[in-house]
Write a protein that holds these residues in place. Sequence first.
Motif, mmCIF file in Angstrom:
data_model
loop_
_atom_site.group_PDB
_atom_site.id
_atom_site.type_symbol
_atom_site.label_atom_id
_atom_site.label_comp_id
_atom_site.label_asym_id
_atom_site.label_seq_id
_atom_site.Cartn_x
_atom_site.Cartn_y
_atom_site.Cartn_z
ATOM 1 N N HIS A 258 -2.117 9.523 5.638
ATOM 2 C CA HIS A 258 -2.333 9.833 4.434
ATOM 3 C C HIS A 258 -2.868 8.881 3.261
ATOM 4 C CE1 HIS A 258 -3.718 13.233 1.707
ATOM 5 N NE2 HIS A 258 -3.043 13.560 1.383
ATOM 6 N N GLY A 259 -3.582 9.301 3.015
ATOM 7 C CA GLY A 259 -4.162 8.801 1.181
ATOM 8 C C GLY A 259 -4.279 7.022 1.102
ATOM 9 N N PHE A 260 -4.626 6.395 2.569
ATOM 10 C CA PHE A 260 -4.919 5.503 2.926
ATOM 11 C C PHE A 260 -6.926 5.515 2.494
ATOM 12 C CE2 PHE A 260 -7.916 2.641 4.876
ATOM 13 C CZ PHE A 260 -7.150 1.095 4.442
ATOM 14 N N TYR B 56 0.476 -0.789 0.159
ATOM 15 C CA TYR B 56 -0.246 0.192 0.012
ATOM 16 C C TYR B 56 0.627 1.229 0.309
ATOM 17 C CZ TYR B 56 -4.990 1.912 0.459
ATOM 18 O OH TYR B 56 -6.049 2.692 -0.008
ATOM 19 N N ARG B 57 2.205 1.000 1.074
ATOM 20 C CA ARG B 57 2.798 2.931 0.784
ATOM 21 C C ARG B 57 3.495 2.852 -0.397
ATOM 22 N NH1 ARG B 57 3.720 0.745 6.732
ATOM 23 N NH2 ARG B 57 2.438 1.617 7.395
ATOM 24 N N ALA B 58 3.468 1.481 -1.018
ATOM 25 C CA ALA B 58 4.462 1.468 -2.505
ATOM 26 C C ALA B 58 4.234 2.173 -3.110
ATOM 27 C CB ALA B 58 4.850 0.561 -2.658
ATOM 28 N N GLY C 170 -4.213 -0.654 11.662
ATOM 29 C CA GLY C 170 -4.967 0.232 12.254
ATOM 30 C C GLY C 170 -4.181 1.025 11.964
ATOM 31 N N LYS C 171 -2.525 1.256 12.221
ATOM 32 C CA LYS C 171 -1.359 2.580 11.566
ATOM 33 C C LYS C 171 -1.778 3.080 10.309
ATOM 34 C CE LYS C 171 1.649 1.167 15.381
ATOM 35 N NZ LYS C 171 3.087 0.961 15.848
ATOM 36 N N LEU C 172 -2.057 2.097 9.279
ATOM 37 C CA LEU C 172 -2.135 2.011 8.005
ATOM 38 C C LEU C 172 -2.886 3.102 8.031
ATOM 39 C CD1 LEU C 172 -1.200 1.694 4.908
ATOM 40 C CD2 LEU C 172 -2.177 -0.429 4.755
ATOM 41 N N SER C 173 -4.390 2.811 8.413
ATOM 42 C CA SER C 173 -5.870 3.266 8.379
ATOM 43 C C SER C 173 -5.509 4.733 8.919
ATOM 44 C CB SER C 173 -6.649 2.896 9.205
ATOM 45 O OG SER C 173 -6.366 2.381 9.689
ATOM 46 N N LEU D 164 1.060 4.073 -3.107
ATOM 47 C CA LEU D 164 1.078 5.550 -2.606
ATOM 48 C C LEU D 164 2.234 6.125 -2.513
ATOM 49 C CD1 LEU D 164 -0.585 5.641 1.223
ATOM 50 C CD2 LEU D 164 -1.970 6.156 -0.986
ATOM 51 N N LYS D 165 3.209 6.031 -2.621
ATOM 52 C CA LYS D 165 4.693 6.662 -3.283
ATOM 53 C C LYS D 165 4.207 7.048 -4.960
ATOM 54 C CE LYS D 165 9.816 6.546 -3.293
ATOM 55 N NZ LYS D 165 10.857 5.483 -1.928
ATOM 56 N N VAL D 166 3.846 5.711 -5.124
ATOM 57 C CA VAL D 166 3.868 6.001 -7.006
ATOM 58 C C VAL D 166 3.203 6.943 -7.649
ATOM 59 C CG1 VAL D 166 3.419 5.096 -8.708
ATOM 60 C CG2 VAL D 166 4.629 3.430 -7.348
ATOM 61 N N LYS D 167 2.025 6.990 -6.267
ATOM 62 C CA LYS D 167 0.731 7.638 -7.620
ATOM 63 C C LYS D 167 1.076 9.474 -6.340
ATOM 64 C CE LYS D 167 -3.585 7.446 -5.414
ATOM 65 N NZ LYS D 167 -4.355 7.953 -7.005
ATOM 66 N N ALA D 168 1.969 9.652 -5.337
ATOM 67 C CA ALA D 168 2.542 10.686 -5.002
ATOM 68 C C ALA D 168 3.451 11.896 -6.195
ATOM 69 C CB ALA D 168 3.678 10.853 -3.723
ATOM 70 N N THR D 169 3.760 11.115 -7.366
ATOM 71 C CA THR D 169 4.362 11.060 -8.469
ATOM 72 C C THR D 169 3.675 11.483 -8.910
ATOM 73 O OG1 THR D 169 4.080 9.420 -9.617
ATOM 74 C CG2 THR D 169 6.592 9.572 -8.038
ATOM 75 N N LEU D 170 2.475 12.533 -8.865
ATOM 76 C CA LEU D 170 1.827 12.653 -9.788
ATOM 77 C C LEU D 170 1.747 14.066 -10.313
ATOM 78 C CD1 LEU D 170 -1.014 12.300 -12.058
ATOM 79 C CD2 LEU D 170 -2.377 12.755 -9.852
ATOM 80 N N PRO D 171 2.599 14.759 -9.539
ATOM 81 C CA PRO D 171 2.484 16.343 -10.027
ATOM 82 C C PRO D 171 3.649 16.091 -10.879
ATOM 83 C CG PRO D 171 2.416 15.876 -7.551
ATOM 84 C CD PRO D 171 1.777 14.355 -8.174
ATOM 85 N N ALA D 172 4.790 15.833 -10.215
ATOM 86 C CA ALA D 172 5.655 15.418 -11.610
ATOM 87 C C ALA D 172 5.261 15.433 -13.171
ATOM 88 C CB ALA D 172 6.874 14.220 -11.019
ATOM 89 N N LEU D 173 4.561 14.308 -13.298
ATOM 90 C CA LEU D 173 4.224 13.651 -14.063
ATOM 91 C C LEU D 173 3.314 14.912 -14.890
ATOM 92 C CD1 LEU D 173 4.345 11.629 -16.770
ATOM 93 C CD2 LEU D 173 1.718 10.793 -15.250
ATOM 94 N N LEU D 174 2.390 15.735 -14.169
ATOM 95 C CA LEU D 174 2.029 16.756 -15.139
ATOM 96 C C LEU D 174 3.027 18.044 -15.605
ATOM 97 C CD1 LEU D 174 -1.213 16.408 -12.409
ATOM 98 C CD2 LEU D 174 -1.384 15.637 -14.728
#
Length: 787
Positions: A708-710, A383-385, A702-705, A387-397
Amino acid sequence: MIQGDLLVASAYVRQGLMPVSPYLPGVVITIRALETFRVAHLRCPRLGVQAWVRALCDLHGVPPRTYLAQQFTVAFDLYLAIRAVVDKRVQVALARNTPNWRLKNSCPACLYKLEGEEELLFPMLATIDGNNSLKRFWRREREDFDEDGAAIPGASKERVDNREPAGDYYLPREEVDRWAKEGLEEMMKGFVANDDWLEDEDGCGERWQNMKEDVTARAYGMYDETGIFPALCRHNFMLVVVDMVKSGELAKYGFAITNHLMRTLGKLGVGYDIGCKFDKMVKSHPGLAALAAETGFKCLVGAFHGCGHCRCCQVKNLTTYVEGVGLEGLEGCESFFSKSNSLASTTRYATAFHRKQAITEYFKHADTFDAYQSLSLLLCNKYRAALKVKATLPALLHTMAALNIESREVFGTWLEKEKVFLQTLSKEPPQETLEMEYYQKLVNLRLTEVLSLPAPEAPPAADAAGYQRAAAATRAIETQRRHALERRDKSLATVQDLEARLGTERWVPGGEKWEGAATMVGRRRYQRALDALEGLIIARMFELFKVNLAGTGYKLRKHIAKALQARSKAVKAAIERYNAAADGMTPRKPTLSWEQVVDFAFLSDFDLLREGREDIREEPWALPSGRAAMDQHFKLLRADEEIKRLNLEIRRFVTYIDDEDVFLAHHEARLRTGGNPGLAHQVGLHRMERARFDSMHLERLGKLSTEHGFTGSIRCGVSVSKERHEGVARAVGDTEMPAPRSTDVHMAPARRNEAGREEDEDDGEDADLDELADTFVSIVQIAHDDR
């Protein structure tokens, strides 16, 4: 003997001692020593019986003897057999003894489906592969020699042992052999007759030879089982396994496992290092094609091995570009083999039964104490991996804005253009090929017309001998003319057929189309050589770009580098063919050297691209910045799919934890109040086998939930299967109650369970010994009846 025992052996078992002979045992081994060895061996598979027995001898101050290891093996086999019988009784008490129950419930995250879930394109993802580490040495007599003096393997001196270990991990060898030759002739005919197979060639046929039997032919005389071929889910739970017997990775192993998984689990996607070929083989096999179409089977190329395939294969089969796979690399077999390989040292010289027994026990242990124990950690890391990929969307735009790209949909178009371009380099355009063929047939027709003209009349002969020579010459000329007429008629029919297909009138020498086709034929050899060279060099450049891409791991870089090195011979051969064709062109074309090709780092360096049918140097999908943006786009698509899948899997797992604990607690109480405390105690042990990790799982999730981003939920759902609900009074009636997040709340059930177990620990041990004794008596009675 203790009152009530029928045999001395059973009395020993009641006292916690395991005899090594059934009737009048003179040697016993403590059950504690056997259990300690079992657990230690599963944690460190390199620890064998001989090393363990020698350690016991050191502790007791006695010299090691060869027979002690044999005696310990006998006692250990009996101990495992008793455990298997007890486990079978537990499964019967829980109504979990139906066919393939373990496989259908092997992974909580993959298979514990809930009501109201969104359907996934691939409901389950698995991976298959072969591994030759777990071989078994074949005991034979000394080698013999045939009449020609050639050495031949000696006769087998294997001890007959027909025992089979408990469990259903293995497919029977007979089931696997059923796929050895069944339908292979029809399948190969299907390859030839199926146009899609021919047109969809990906160029990997000559490079990936895993399925060829001669790969390990030299080991036939040394080994019987030459390895294992397992299938694992994406969370590393073992699904099913077969033995590779006197061979390497044959197609029959993959066929047998694929058939079993599709019939038992339904639709699934499978990763395999030669998935590009195996997918076509499955869908062309007469025994699997209909089932594969019905279940939607798809075999993919794993992310790691796929980078060693040619680019034509990658754009169609690599997990990065396949919809519905997510960020899953489908390379779980490799990490599993890295751990299971340590088992090889203790199974290489074992008997067939003991090798299979050790492997089965290892699988059972790995499912619970490796796969299940780390399941929540694996889900959180995935899940964290994502989210890390999704965080690259601004760079792609930002990159898209710099490249004047308005929509991300264009990246899909780019990938299709690349696919089409690489396919065009592998074959000539149909229209050009037809025109060149028509031109060649016209030339052949004109030649046959000249040859078919009547021969000039010969002068009259002066004598009889001259007349005979002239007559013979005339007959030969007439024969040649008759043959020429036949060839002319055939050529004419071919020309007329091509004219109908081209929709054109007869070309004449000196015409525009005639001269254009003549030029194309002259350039044909050069163009073919250039196309082959262009395809290899472009694929090499794209792979070099992948090596230098940020985020590419060291092992993957090395893997790509080895693949490039393996293909360097093909590039050198293509350079030689191109240079030979370039020398024959008018005007003479520039030639290339290997050193020049090695120096090509970008498409702009490859000046010969302008000589090709299509110059792609300025295409946006061929530029480094465009390719980086395209790859990031597809990673983002797969990240969205990964999060969608993980949201389902996390909720399934949380629900499974709650349902399984309530279900087992209910049956433990039912058996205890029903007058079967021994079996109730075994159910309790079975309950705690996995429950010991549940508080840790809930804490991690529980910690994952809270991060941010979950976007998922850790609230318990309602399972589709009602097996764990029928007749079970749940402690919590609201199934939508959120899972606890406090560490104290997580640990409380574990403490209560531990306290509850300690209260009746003494009674449970006595009941357990009674159960072991009864089982032992049954085993001895069965052995006595067989005699």
